[in-house]
Enzyme design. Structure first.
Site, PDB file in Angstrom:
ATOM      1  N   HIS A   1       1.314  -1.218   0.143  1.00 20.38           N
ATOM      2  CA  HIS A   1      -0.241  -0.049   0.001  1.00 20.38           C
ATOM      3  C   HIS A   1       0.882   1.827  -0.002  1.00 20.38           C
ATOM      4  CE1 HIS A   1      -3.313   1.773   0.819  1.00 20.38           C
ATOM      5  NE2 HIS A   1      -2.791   2.843   1.317  1.00 20.38           N
ATOM      6  N   GLU A   2       2.286   1.601   1.561  1.00 23.59           N
ATOM      7  CA  GLU A   2       2.365   2.182   0.910  1.00 23.59           C
ATOM      8  C   GLU A   2       3.362   2.643   0.156  1.00 23.59           C
ATOM      9  OE1 GLU A   2       1.882   4.987   2.513  1.00 23.59           O
ATOM     10  OE2 GLU A   2       0.461   3.934   4.100  1.00 23.59           O
TER      11      GLU A   2
ATOM     12  N   HIS B   1       2.356   4.013  -2.990  1.00 25.76           N
ATOM     13  CA  HIS B   1       1.773   4.989  -3.184  1.00 25.76           C
ATOM     14  C   HIS B   1       3.177   6.037  -3.159  1.00 25.76           C
ATOM     15  CE1 HIS B   1      -1.710   5.598  -1.767  1.00 25.76           C
ATOM     16  NE2 HIS B   1      -1.457   5.513  -0.086  1.00 25.76           N
TER      17      HIS B   1
END
Length: 211
Positions: A26-27, A30
């Site tokens: 997820h991170e 980004h």
């Protein structure tokens, strides 16, 4: 009811790897999306990596210990003013995290269905197949939950960033001012069971589709 520490640690060990993978993809997504759009803030901070230790937040991990389902990571730093696409770049960066979670959930679903259909001995089934199947199942659940939760249109969640990008300039500016109250709003929604009634049914439907 007597607390079974061995059972707790066993369940936690099964949940830990999928959870770390979910927050990491997820991170990192980004950061990679921002980098592709011209912002190297995450790269300079050493966050363009799939090493979970770079993204781990101790409090988020503690929440995982307590709930065995929810937790969070350290947000990847992004300077939205550096993005090539000033209007929709933030939405692309924000959407990359949930998208990565949904892709991971689909891949975990494929792995889960392969594992549960393996024809192995009873001893191997209980010692290897069952734990792996549970890890794949939890990966589906946590990635769907993380992806859907982050799409709630409240700042600073990803859904809020996406909504902000599509609002007219004046409305986007006014909406940005709500970010300072974002976590308070989320806590209120949790305490009033709004998220239970609205978000959890969506999560359950998607998990059932993948399992």
């Amino acid at each position: 009811m007597e607390f079974d520490i061995n059972s707790f640690l066993r369940e936690l060990s099964i949940a830990a790897v999928p959870f770390l993978m979910a927050i990491t993809v997820h991170e990192a997504s980004h950061g990679y999306a921002a980098y592709m759009l011209g912002d190297d803030t995450a790269k300079r901070a050493g966050r363009l990596t799939l090493n979970p230790l770079k993204h781990l937040d101790p409090l988020g991990l503690l929440v995982l210990f307590l709930t065995r389902l929810f937790g969070w990571a350290k947000p990847v730093p992004v300077n939205f003013t550096n993005l090539n696409n000033k209007k929709y770049g933030p939405a692309i960066v924000a959407g990359a995290g949930p998208t990565a979670n949904f892709i991971t959930a689909i891949l975990s679903s494929g792995l889960y269905n392969i594992i549960i259909n393996l024809n192995v001995s009873q001893s191997l089934h209980s010692t290897l197949i069952v734990p792996l199947a549970l890890m794949a199942l939890f990966s589906i659940q946590i990635n769907i939950a993380l992806g859907i939760f982050n799409l709630i249109p409240i700042l600073p969640l990803d859904g809020g960033r996406i909504l902000q990008s599509f609002l007219p300039l004046n409305a986007a500016y006014k909406f940005s001012q709500t970010e300072q109250y974002g976590f308070v709003i989320i806590i209120i929604l949790l305490l009033t069971n709004v998220i239970d009634r609205v978000v959890f049914p969506i999560i359950n439907v998607l998990v059932n589709l993948l399992t």
